[in-house]
Design a protein around this motif. Structure first.
Motif, PDB file in Angstrom:
ATOM      1  N   GLU A 480       0.737  -1.057   0.071  1.00 51.21           N
ATOM      2  CA  GLU A 480      -0.089  -0.034   0.133  1.00 51.21           C
ATOM      3  C   GLU A 480       0.820   1.119   0.004  1.00 51.21           C
ATOM      4  N   ARG A 483       1.756   1.752  -3.548  1.00 54.65           N
ATOM      5  CA  ARG A 483       0.565   2.183  -4.098  1.00 54.65           C
ATOM      6  C   ARG A 483       0.461   3.757  -4.071  1.00 54.65           C
ATOM      7  N   ASP A 487       1.017   6.777  -6.948  1.00 55.73           N
ATOM      8  CA  ASP A 487      -0.375   7.811  -7.201  1.00 55.73           C
ATOM      9  C   ASP A 487       0.514   8.984  -7.397  1.00 55.73           C
ATOM     10  N   ARG A 490       2.384   9.619 -10.440  1.00 55.34           N
ATOM     11  CA  ARG A 490       1.379   9.767 -11.540  1.00 55.34           C
ATOM     12  C   ARG A 490       0.833  11.098 -11.623  1.00 55.34           C
ATOM     13  N   MET A 523      -1.449  -5.066  -7.565  1.00 50.82           N
ATOM     14  CA  MET A 523      -1.915  -3.874  -7.313  1.00 50.82           C
ATOM     15  C   MET A 523      -1.659  -3.140  -8.401  1.00 50.82           C
ATOM     16  N   ALA A 524      -0.510  -3.458  -9.374  1.00 49.61           N
ATOM     17  CA  ALA A 524      -0.027  -2.724 -10.426  1.00 49.61           C
ATOM     18  C   ALA A 524      -1.254  -3.053 -11.471  1.00 49.61           C
ATOM     19  N   LYS A 525      -1.841  -3.906 -11.652  1.00 49.71           N
ATOM     20  CA  LYS A 525      -2.861  -4.594 -12.632  1.00 49.71           C
ATOM     21  C   LYS A 525      -4.193  -3.658 -12.193  1.00 49.71           C
ATOM     22  N   GLN A 526      -4.301  -3.414 -11.021  1.00 46.16           N
ATOM     23  CA  GLN A 526      -5.630  -2.754 -10.589  1.00 46.16           C
ATOM     24  C   GLN A 526      -5.364  -1.245 -11.055  1.00 46.16           C
ATOM     25  N   GLU A 527      -4.241  -0.723 -10.965  1.00 46.46           N
ATOM     26  CA  GLU A 527      -3.816   0.563 -10.865  1.00 46.46           C
ATOM     27  C   GLU A 527      -3.430   1.053 -12.409  1.00 46.46           C
ATOM     28  N   GLY A 528      -3.220   0.261 -13.413  1.00 44.18           N
ATOM     29  CA  GLY A 528      -2.881   0.503 -14.721  1.00 44.18           C
ATOM     30  C   GLY A 528      -1.434   0.844 -14.746  1.00 44.18           C
ATOM     31  N   TYR A 529      -0.605   0.184 -14.018  1.00 44.80           N
ATOM     32  CA  TYR A 529       0.718   0.387 -14.022  1.00 44.80           C
ATOM     33  C   TYR A 529       1.722  -0.659 -14.803  1.00 44.80           C
ATOM     34  N   TYR A 531       4.327  -3.889 -14.845  1.00 44.30           N
ATOM     35  CA  TYR A 531       5.107  -4.234 -13.684  1.00 44.30           C
ATOM     36  C   TYR A 531       5.847  -5.465 -14.368  1.00 44.30           C
TER      37      TYR A 531
END
Length: 570
Positions: A480, A483, A487, A490, A523-529, A531
């Protein structure tokens, strides 16, 4: 005879083990060292707030108050077990009826630890005819990481001027003044409350409390009874290249019939030269407002005028102007010394409220985990962390790289200690290395909040962080925290592709790191980063690290960097 000989030996031994004091003058450092000071190239060797050319231009009362050292501090590194700060002041009236000498004329010292923690130092003090002295003894000299001593910050008097100052440390110990910060400051223009009335110690003004939390320079331009937004004062303030302007002058303008116009003119003048956010602050309110009709009406009238100016500016389309109301400030009547000047409790209340607003405006939120609360560090003995931070900012601004790679010692070492050939062949042209040894997630977050990505436009940002959090934090705190960090990146670089790397495996922690990396990937897949997990190439078939790729079970050697480079350059 034996008794006499014993006494002589005793005194000789005592004298030989008593440390002599070596004195250091901030004005003779050879570079500017006074922090939170505007116009430092003009006044950097004197403890004042406005340059000499302002005399005769601004109102005499403002000029006189600008000779006070409110908000200024000096900082230095030392490993001395004792420190003495001695100085002379412009006035021998060390205290006021409602404010102690420690706040009016004293200094206030804090130690900044290797993990960025602030620790208060108590000094025995004396206020005499020949000057003031604060003595600090029995100071720890080893911090467990960096054996080059600690960082100390000495905040200067709030309602007195400093004529001369010296810092004394034990002879034979190290000492170095820290140069004036190059970061853009927050400028606070206000009244006696902003100047520091009636804090018990210099660091307890609300502006300084906020500054210690934000860790940005905060220039204190509070002038007791004289924060009135005069055109000449605003023009002088307008010379400062600020990160943000806070205008908190309403208490000193009550009774004037042009409050609204003064606020409007001040904002328009600042906006004509600066795009930095401007925050208008309401009157904090009188403690006896419910029992005194006149005082209550005065503050209401002043705040309404402030609000009208704000609404007029917004209607005209003036950008980035913000407002903080009395109710949002939330300072209670029990938090004042008299009818309006704040105790330390009141200062803390106002600092909390203003900081909350500032964090919203500047987009520098605090998370609820230790990994999402930005903080400095000074754990490496090989270099000064802040110095490297600012050097990297300058490099990125100059080079304008296609790729920035951010991380800890694993990244810092790449091209600097190990992996030099593969860095030169595949990365040197397009990359800037923003790795810092010993960095944790929250340290990299501090660097992002403090300009690491502000003066460049990379096409891609690669983040590899987290291994130094493993010994302290839970898996969820690590993920977290990353994450939260991504953010923040970004927000500052919305056009850049952001790639997060899995944590490299390390000796005896392979299984746990594999579990964390699965969480980072999700987490990366959820947030669009993007990996990648280059560490899988550094494992044997049994899941243990390939020791031939590491120097110490943690840091890659030349062969290790060669093994993982393609995951960074593709």
């Amino acid at each position: 005879m034996r008794r006499l000989l014993f006494i002589l030996i005793f005194f000789a031994a005592t004298f030989s083990t008593t440390a002599q004091t070596k004195w250091h003058n901030p004005a003779e450092a050879g570079y500017n060292v006074i922090q939170n000071q505007a116009y430092s190239n003009e006044i950097g060797k004197s403890y004042v707030r406005f340059p000499a050319r302002a005399e005769g231009v601004i109102p005499p009362a403002v000029w006189g108050l600008s000779r006070h050292s409110a908000g200024l501090y000096i900082s230095f590194y030392t490993d001395s077990p004792s420190i003495e700060v001695k100085y002379t002041t412009t006035s021998k009236s060390y205290a006021m009826n409602h404010m102690p000498a420690t706040g009016v004329s004293g200094v206030d010292m804090y130690r900044v630890g290797p993990d960025g923690n602030w620790d208060f130092c108590f000094g025995k003090y004396s206020f005499g005819e020949n000057g003031v002295s604060f003595k600090y003894t029995e100071l720890p000299t080893k911090n467990g990481y960096n054996h080059n001593g600690y960082e100390y910050r000495v905040f200067l008097p709030l309602y007195n001027g400093v004529q001369s100052m010296q810092v004394g440390v034990d002879d034979g110990t190290s000492f170095r003044f820290i140069p004036t910060s190059t970061e853009k400051p927050i400028v606070l223009y206000g009244t006696s409350i902003a100047q520091g009335g009636c804090a018990s110690r210099p660091s307890m003004t609300w502006g300084t409390i906020m500054q210690r939390s934000l860790d940005y320079p905060v220039i204190n331009l509070g002038f007791s009874g004289n924060g009135k937004m005069e055109k000449e004062v605003v023009e002088l303030i307008n010379e400062i290249d600020a990160r943000m302007f806070i205008l908190d002058c309403i208490p000193n303008m009550l009774g004037l019939n042009d409050i609204e116009q003064r606020v409007y003119n001040a904002v328009k003048a600042i906006r004509s030269k600066h795009s930095a956010p401007i925050l208008l602050v309401e009157h904090v309110g009188y403690a006896h407002a419910r029992t005194n009709d006149s005082s209550r009406e005065k503050s209401i009238t002043g705040n309404k005028a402030n609000r009208r100016a704000y609404e007029k500016l917004i209607k005209e389309g003036i950008k980035d102007v913000y407002y903080l109301s009395q109710s949002e400030l939330g300072v209670s009547p029990e938090s004042t010394v008299d009818y309006v000047h704040l105790t330390d409790k009141g200062m803390s209340e106002q600092a909390t409220s203003v900081e909350r607003k500032v964090r919203q405006i500047l987009n520098i939120p605090l998370g609820d985990r230790v990994t999402s609360r930005p903080v400095t560090q000074r754990r490496s003995a090989g270099y000064e962390w802040r110095t490297r931070h600012y050097d990297m900012i300058r490099e990125a601004a100059s080079k304008q790289p296609k790729v920035i790679i951010m991380g800890n010692s694993i990244i810092h070492n790449w091209g600097n200690i190990y992996g030099k050939q593969v860095w030169a062949e595949k990365m040197a042209k397009d990359f800037v290395n923003m790795g810092c040894g010993w960095d944790r997630i929250e340290n990299l977050l501090w660097r992002v909040y403090h300009g690491a990505l502000d003066n460049c436009s990379p096409e891609k940002i690669i983040v590899k962080i987290g291994t130094n959090n493993i010994g302290r934090d839970t898996n969820i705190d690590i993920v977290e925290g990353i994450r939260f960090l991504l953010d923040a990146i970004r927000v500052r670089q919305p056009k850049a592709e952001i790639q997060v790397m899995g944590i490299l495996p390390r000796r005896n922690m392979e299984q746990r790191i594999a579990e964390i990396n699965l969480m980072i990937e999700s987490m990366a897949k959820q947030e669009g980063y993007k990996y990648a997990n280059p560490g899988t190439k550094m494992l044997l078939e049994n899941g243990k690290i390939d020791e031939s790729l590491f120097t110490d079970g943690l840091h890659p050697n030349d062969k290790g960097y060669e093994r993982i480079v393609d995951d960074f350059v593709k």
